[in-house]
Design a protein around this motif. Structure first.
Motif, mmCIF file in Angstrom:
data_model
loop_
_atom_site.group_PDB
_atom_site.id
_atom_site.type_symbol
_atom_site.label_atom_id
_atom_site.label_comp_id
_atom_site.label_asym_id
_atom_site.label_seq_id
_atom_site.Cartn_x
_atom_site.Cartn_y
_atom_site.Cartn_z
ATOM 1 N N ASP A 164 43.322 2.230 -11.190
ATOM 2 C CA ASP A 164 44.044 1.588 -10.093
ATOM 3 C C ASP A 164 43.668 0.125 -9.890
ATOM 4 O O ASP A 164 44.181 -0.526 -8.978
ATOM 5 N N ILE A 165 42.788 -0.406 -10.731
ATOM 6 C CA ILE A 165 42.304 -1.772 -10.526
ATOM 7 C C ILE A 165 43.415 -2.818 -10.493
ATOM 8 O O ILE A 165 43.367 -3.716 -9.644
ATOM 9 N N PRO A 166 44.441 -2.753 -11.326
ATOM 10 C CA PRO A 166 45.502 -3.772 -11.193
ATOM 11 C C PRO A 166 46.121 -3.807 -9.794
ATOM 12 O O PRO A 166 46.281 -4.887 -9.211
ATOM 13 N N ALA A 167 46.440 -2.653 -9.228
ATOM 14 C CA ALA A 167 46.999 -2.605 -7.871
ATOM 15 C C ALA A 167 45.952 -3.029 -6.846
ATOM 16 O O ALA A 167 46.260 -3.743 -5.883
ATOM 17 N N PHE A 168 44.718 -2.593 -7.048
ATOM 18 C CA PHE A 168 43.617 -2.956 -6.151
ATOM 19 C C PHE A 168 43.435 -4.464 -6.119
ATOM 20 O O PHE A 168 43.383 -5.079 -5.045
ATOM 21 N N ASN A 169 43.356 -5.077 -7.298
ATOM 22 C CA ASN A 169 43.166 -6.528 -7.355
ATOM 23 C C ASN A 169 44.323 -7.267 -6.696
ATOM 24 O O ASN A 169 44.110 -8.230 -5.958
ATOM 25 N N ARG A 170 45.536 -6.834 -6.956
ATOM 26 C CA ARG A 170 46.713 -7.477 -6.364
ATOM 27 C C ARG A 170 46.622 -7.466 -4.838
ATOM 28 O O ARG A 170 46.792 -8.494 -4.176
ATOM 29 N N GLU A 171 46.345 -6.304 -4.272
ATOM 30 C CA GLU A 171 46.298 -6.179 -2.811
ATOM 31 C C GLU A 171 45.052 -6.834 -2.219
ATOM 32 O O GLU A 171 45.101 -7.374 -1.119
ATOM 33 N N MET A 172 43.941 -6.782 -2.952
ATOM 34 C CA MET A 172 42.722 -7.458 -2.491
ATOM 35 C C MET A 172 42.973 -8.961 -2.404
ATOM 36 O O MET A 172 42.640 -9.602 -1.390
ATOM 37 N N LEU A 173 43.563 -9.538 -3.438
ATOM 38 C CA LEU A 173 43.842 -10.974 -3.426
ATOM 39 C C LEU A 173 44.811 -11.342 -2.312
ATOM 40 O O LEU A 173 44.652 -12.368 -1.654
#
Length: 189
Positions: A164-173
């Motif tokens: 899930d890191i791609p979605a996590f990074n997108r929303e974190m940023l």
């Protein structure tokens, strides 16, 4: 690309963290211009894991015991069962997270890291996700567990696992960029 050049991010981590859950989010934050500081329980190399196997080591840049949460604009909590289980019981980690929450700063937590939020007493009434094995812990702490790749609830973004890191990074940023914009407009450090 988000501009996080006004943002200082604390990463709370110790031995046993999931390698990709630290490396990839930190790379994304740095690529956006954030100043990232890895804080640990010891001032030396900390050991990553790739699930059960040892991975790279990462240098700690500061000690959690000496860190002041007011010096940071956001927090990243990488997962890894050993990492989260060791950090969750530390009073300084709990106090750090409580202070970050009191001031409304963003928190990004992935995999087992919500254990730290549970032990800090912050999950009651929140919607979040995590690695599936701790969903009962979240529910028992009064949170609403969702089986989604990423969940944003107010100043929190959570994800389940390395996939899930791609979605996590997108929303974190995205979440952190709102803080960075506010920081730039008010001139706070």
């Amino acid at each position: 690309m988000r501009d996080l050049s006004n943002l200082r991010v604390a990463v709370l981590v110790t031995d046993g963290f999931e390698e990709s859950e630290l490396i990839q989010p930190v790379q994304a934050l740095k690529a956006a211009g954030a100043k990232v500081e890895i804080l640990s329980t010891k001032q030396e190399q900390i050991q990553a894991f790739r699930h059960h196997d040892k991975g790279v080591t990462v240098a700690a840049e500061g000690l959690i015991d000496q860190a002041n949460p007011d010096d940071y604009h956001a927090v990243l909590l990488p997962g890894g069962a050993l990492n989260a289980d060791m950090l969750r019981v530390l009073p300084k980690v709990q106090a750090f997270l409580k202070r970050v929450q009191e001031t409304g700063k963003p928190i990004a937590a992935i995999c087992h890291a919500p254990w730290e939020l549970i032990s800090a007493g912050l999950v009651q009434g929140r919607s979040l996700t995590s690695y599936y094995t701790i969903q009962d812990d979240i529910r028992n702490a009064g949170g609403k567990w969702l089986d989604q790749d990423v969940v944003v609830d107010g100043n929190w973004v959570t994800s389940r696992q390395p996939d899930d890191i791609p979605a996590f990074n997108r929303e974190m940023l995205e979440l952190f960029s709102r803080t960075a914009a506010a920081t730039a407009s008010t001139g706070t450090r």
